[in-house]
Design a protein around this motif. Structure first.
Motif, mmCIF file in Angstrom:
data_model
loop_
_atom_site.group_PDB
_atom_site.id
_atom_site.type_symbol
_atom_site.label_atom_id
_atom_site.label_comp_id
_atom_site.label_asym_id
_atom_site.label_seq_id
_atom_site.Cartn_x
_atom_site.Cartn_y
_atom_site.Cartn_z
ATOM 1 N N PRO A 152 0.815 -1.231 0.000
ATOM 2 C CA PRO A 152 0.000 0.000 0.000
ATOM 3 C C PRO A 152 0.840 1.268 0.000
ATOM 4 O O PRO A 152 0.534 2.235 -0.707
ATOM 5 C CB PRO A 152 -0.820 -0.133 1.289
ATOM 6 N N GLY A 153 1.915 1.288 0.792
ATOM 7 C CA GLY A 153 2.774 2.461 0.841
ATOM 8 C C GLY A 153 3.480 2.711 -0.477
ATOM 9 O O GLY A 153 3.591 3.860 -0.927
ATOM 10 N N LEU A 154 3.940 1.650 -1.120
ATOM 11 C CA LEU A 154 4.598 1.798 -2.421
ATOM 12 C C LEU A 154 3.644 2.379 -3.458
ATOM 13 O O LEU A 154 4.036 3.214 -4.276
ATOM 14 C CB LEU A 154 5.135 0.448 -2.892
ATOM 15 N N HIS A 160 1.890 5.236 -10.349
ATOM 16 C CA HIS A 160 2.017 4.693 -11.697
ATOM 17 C C HIS A 160 2.291 3.196 -11.698
ATOM 18 O O HIS A 160 2.171 2.539 -12.737
ATOM 19 C CB HIS A 160 3.150 5.405 -12.450
ATOM 20 N N LEU A 161 2.648 2.640 -10.543
ATOM 21 C CA LEU A 161 2.945 1.212 -10.461
ATOM 22 C C LEU A 161 1.669 0.385 -10.452
ATOM 23 O O LEU A 161 0.648 0.805 -9.903
ATOM 24 C CB LEU A 161 3.729 0.899 -9.187
ATOM 25 N N SER A 162 1.740 -0.797 -11.025
ATOM 26 C CA SER A 162 0.657 -1.756 -10.858
ATOM 27 C C SER A 162 0.869 -2.463 -9.518
ATOM 28 O O SER A 162 1.981 -2.461 -8.974
ATOM 29 C CB SER A 162 0.673 -2.798 -11.985
ATOM 30 N N GLU A 163 -0.173 -3.056 -8.994
ATOM 31 C CA GLU A 163 -0.042 -3.768 -7.722
ATOM 32 C C GLU A 163 0.951 -4.920 -7.856
ATOM 33 O O GLU A 163 1.727 -5.203 -6.936
ATOM 34 C CB GLU A 163 -1.397 -4.295 -7.256
ATOM 35 N N SER A 164 0.928 -5.574 -9.008
ATOM 36 C CA SER A 164 1.847 -6.685 -9.241
ATOM 37 C C SER A 164 3.299 -6.227 -9.203
ATOM 38 O O SER A 164 4.160 -6.876 -8.593
ATOM 39 C CB SER A 164 1.540 -7.329 -10.599
ATOM 40 N N THR A 165 3.575 -5.082 -9.833
ATOM 41 C CA THR A 165 4.938 -4.560 -9.830
ATOM 42 C C THR A 165 5.351 -4.128 -8.432
ATOM 43 O O THR A 165 6.483 -4.369 -7.992
ATOM 44 C CB THR A 165 5.062 -3.373 -10.801
ATOM 45 N N ALA A 166 4.432 -3.484 -7.698
ATOM 46 C CA ALA A 166 4.725 -3.076 -6.320
ATOM 47 C C ALA A 166 5.050 -4.296 -5.463
ATOM 48 O O ALA A 166 5.961 -4.255 -4.625
ATOM 49 C CB ALA A 166 3.544 -2.312 -5.741
ATOM 50 N N THR A 211 10.550 6.444 -9.050
ATOM 51 C CA THR A 211 10.603 7.790 -9.620
ATOM 52 C C THR A 211 10.143 7.747 -11.066
ATOM 53 O O THR A 211 10.749 7.056 -11.892
ATOM 54 C CB THR A 211 12.022 8.359 -9.571
ATOM 55 N N PRO A 212 9.049 8.432 -11.408
ATOM 56 C CA PRO A 212 8.539 8.385 -12.782
ATOM 57 C C PRO A 212 9.589 8.864 -13.779
ATOM 58 O O PRO A 212 10.363 9.781 -13.491
ATOM 59 C CB PRO A 212 7.337 9.351 -12.754
#
Length: 213
Positions: A152-154, A160-166, A211-212
């Motif tokens: 959740p914090g990530l 811009h991150l997907s949950e899978s990537t996080a 960082t985007p």
């Protein structure tokens, strides 16, 4: 169907829980003796007679709490890994709202170092645990908890991150910190330079993802 973690947790469950102060003191002596033997002599000396002798109790007393040395080891591992995961879960609650996410990760590594210092027998317990494959799920469950706690914090830091990537980022971070600290604490005092390099590599990895572009 029983999961691997449930099977390991069942092995770790004491035959009875001490309720009176004298019984709790005896139980604590058994645990302290077990950790001391693992830390100073290793798994080869980890047996119920040796542990009972170190604790100053009759081996029958030990068997009233634990069916065998495997059950005792599983209990010690579960206790350590639960503390480790709970510590990370507590800190992760502030990740998404922290004013400086980079500092949060640095502080978290320092917190894990402090945790290891407060639990001096933890590495010996982990090494013994990893030598018994059917109990490894205790470690994996702790890693899962630590991984999920940071997602959740990530996502707040980097929408811009997907949950899978996080989840993948959190998992890699968790595994890396655990492995490096296991290595850094192989000697006493622990290898502070290794810890500092861990921080540098961690930030380089995280900046690349959080960082985007």
């Amino acid at each position: 169907m029983t999961t691997e973690f449930e099977a390991a947790a069942d092995i770790a469950r004491p035959l009875r829980n001490p309720t009176q102060s004298r019984a709790r003191a005896t139980f604590a002596k058994i645990l302290d003796a077990a950790v001391h033997i693992l830390s100073t002599e290793g798994l080869s000396s980890f047996n119920t007679n040796r542990i009972a002798g170190e604790a100053g109790v009759n081996v029958a007393t030990l068997y009233s709490y634990f069916a065998n040395k495997e059950s005792l080891l599983a209990y010690l591992a579960t206790r350590f890994e639960d503390k480790r995961a709970a510590s990370i879960e507590h800190r992760a609650e502030q990740l998404g709202t922290h004013s400086n996410w980079e500092q949060w990760f640095i502080d978290s590594i320092d917190a894990m170092v402090d945790f290891r210092l407060r639990e001096p027998g933890g590495l010996a317990v982990r090494q013994a645990l990893m030598a018994m494959p059917h109990l490894n799920e205790i470690d994996r469950e702790s890693t899962r908890r630590a991984t999920e706690a940071k997602i959740p914090g990530l996502l707040q830091i980097a929408p811009h991150l997907s949950e899978s990537t996080a989840r993948t980022i959190s998992h890699i971070y968790t595994l890396s910190v655990t492995a490096v600290l296991d290595e850094a604490f192989q000697k006493s005092p622990h290898d502070e330079q290794m810890v500092e390099q861990l921080k540098i590599m961690t930030l380089a990895f995280l900046r690349n993802h959080l960082t985007p572009a």
